[in-house]
Design an enzyme around this catalytic site. Structure first.
Site, mmCIF file in Angstrom:
data_model
loop_
_atom_site.group_PDB
_atom_site.id
_atom_site.type_symbol
_atom_site.label_atom_id
_atom_site.label_comp_id
_atom_site.label_asym_id
_atom_site.label_seq_id
_atom_site.Cartn_x
_atom_site.Cartn_y
_atom_site.Cartn_z
ATOM 1 N N LYS A 102 167.019 61.684 113.749
ATOM 2 C CA LYS A 102 166.265 62.447 112.686
ATOM 3 C C LYS A 102 166.809 63.635 111.887
ATOM 4 C CE LYS A 102 161.884 61.846 111.260
ATOM 5 N NZ LYS A 102 161.027 60.557 111.289
HETATM 6 N N1 GLU Z 1 160.824 58.392 108.540
HETATM 7 C C1 GLU Z 1 160.145 56.855 109.297
HETATM 8 C C2 GLU Z 1 159.842 57.225 110.485
HETATM 9 O O1 GLU Z 1 159.573 58.275 110.941
HETATM 10 C C3 GLU Z 1 161.290 55.837 108.800
HETATM 11 C C4 GLU Z 1 162.494 56.000 109.537
HETATM 12 C C5 GLU Z 1 163.381 54.762 109.016
HETATM 13 O O2 GLU Z 1 163.185 54.004 108.281
HETATM 14 O O3 GLU Z 1 164.655 54.876 109.583
HETATM 15 O O4 GLU Z 1 159.481 56.248 111.059
#
Ligand code: GLU
Length: 424
Positions: A102
């Site tokens: 993240k």
């Molecule tokens: N931000 C989204 C989540 O928390 C998508 C993450 C992604 O597609 O890699 O799942």
């Protein structure tokens, strides 16, 4: 308790329940790599302002690190660590060959001009470029980031590395290698799981009331899909506040109104412009706090972490909660709601649709061949329904909550992988 500590406690609790090898638990309680970058940006005024950004790479045993990038004034490293950890578990629950990561930048993007936002994004991409890549770490959108921001990252990364590497991020616009169905994927994935439960419990959508906290990508698209299904959405909110319309909210008009007025809180009937977002005569403004405590059948949490806690869990009147946000509830709340018999469909399962279609995007980028929308939706449905069936079975086997079952499902997959790869 911090969000990261809460996440570690969930891992600990699930490990105990399933009698997990302690080495596995230890490894998964620590992110592999933590990156912090400074981002000096020349503002439109000519003054240089230095922003801070993060990328946390939690675990990549199952595949490249995967997870969004968040732009928010309250982002901090502990939060990004928690979110990265949840991504590893999310991918494992639904069985994707991806790890967890993240990113975040401390900024209120609404305070920047479009060109400042682009410069900030490109600087962030340049700074993390040595650590990401289609086979290494693949960012995506999250809170306050979108397809345009992903296009800038893909472009900057391609320039820095001298390769056309569109698969370095997902959630891109369609002409830049995006996937059909990615925009609505988080909401649609949650809807597939909810539909299974609704079928099993013989619930009629027409007699089911819904309250939605958060009207961004996940919440607004959920409203649209559920409205089409005939559910009655009686309240919705965003960071500025919410509205309660006892006769139901017209989702598409509410989305339009939010776009024009900036907040759903402004969308009651009787203002300067009459949008008729209400299906009845009136609508009233409510606070986010009041919204959470409304009488309803299903409460959808699609805003930020730590919204339902030990402080307000006893006051929740919903019969079921669908977590489209990451970590919207703490453990104290979990325990209170469990005792009160309120079903919680946990984040790492409920919102896995986003990363699942991100996975499809990555696969399509690698093949350089693109699937039609029907195929994406069908594949997404299979993955979400299989994930739900697995979690349901585990919950019955361990007589535990769906959250614990989701963690156990993920931990057993990750632990098998670690043993096979020789990490433990
Ligand atoms: N931000 C989204 C989540 O928390 C998508 C993450 C992604 O597609 O890699 O799942």
């Amino acid at each position: 308790m911090s969000f990261f500590q809460n996440t570690l406690d969930l891992i600990e609790k699930a490990s105990k329940l399933m009698k997990l090898d302690l080495n596995v638990k230890e490894i998964l309680s620590n992110p592999n790599r933590i990156i912090e970058v400074s981002l000096p940006i020349k503002m439109d005024s000519g003054k240089v302002k230095v922003f801070r950004g993060f990328r946390v790479q939690h675990n990549d045993l199952a595949g490249p690190y995967k997870g969004g990038i968040r732009y928010h004034p309250q982002v901090d490293m502990e939060e990004v660590k928690a979110l990265a950890t949840l991504m590893t578990f999310k991918c494992a629950v639904v069985g994707l060959p991806l790890g967890g990561g993240k990113g975040g930048v401390i900024v209120d993007p609404k305070s920047l001009s479009l060109s400042e936002l682009e410069r900030l994004t490109r600087k962030y991409a340049e700074r993390i470029a040595p650590f990401i890549g289609p086979e290494v770490d693949v960012p995506a959108p999250d809170v306050n980031t979108d397809a345009q921001i992903m296009a800038w990252i893909a472009d900057e990364y391609s320039k820095v590395t001298g390769k056309n590497a569109l698969g370095v991020v997902t959630g891109k616009p369609l002409p830049v290698g995006g996937s059909l169905g990615r925009e609505k994927a988080t909401a649609r994935g949650g809807h597939y799981v909810l539909s299974e439960i609704v079928k099993e419990k013989n619930i009629d959508p027409k007699n089911t009331t819904i309250v939605i906290q958060g009207f961004g990508n996940a919440g607004a698209n959920a409203a649209r899909i559920l409205d089409e299904d005939g559910y009655k959405i009686i309240a919705a909110s965003d960071s500025k506040g919410g509205i309660y319309c006892k006769d139901g909210i017209h989702a598409i008009k509410a989305i339009q109104c939010k776009m024009e007025k900036g907040s759903i809180h402004e969308c009651t009937i009787g203002g300067a412009v009459d949008y008729h977002v209400s299906k009845g005569a009136t609508c009233q403004r409510i606070t986010n706090e009041e919204l959470l405590e409304l009488e309803c059948d299903i409460l959808i949490l699609s805003a930020m972490e730590n919204q339902v806690t030990g402080k307000n869990a006893a006051k929740i009147k919903a019969k079921m909660i669908l977590e489209l946000a990451n970590g919207p509830m703490d453990q104290e709340a979990d325990e209170i709601l469990e005792k009160r018999g309120i079903t919680v469909i946990p984040d790492i399962l409920a919102n896995a649709g986003g990363v699942t279609v991100s996975y499809f995007e990555l696969v399509q980028n690698q093949m350089n061949y693109y699937w039609p929308k029907d195929e994406i939706q069908q594949r997404l449905k299979v993955i979400m329904v299989n994930g739900w069936n697995r979690v349901k079975e585990v919950a019955a086997q361990y007589k535990c909550t769906l959250r614990m079952a989701a963690f156990i499902t993920a931990l057993s997959r990750l632990s098998e992988l670690m043993k096979l790869r020789g990490s433990v």
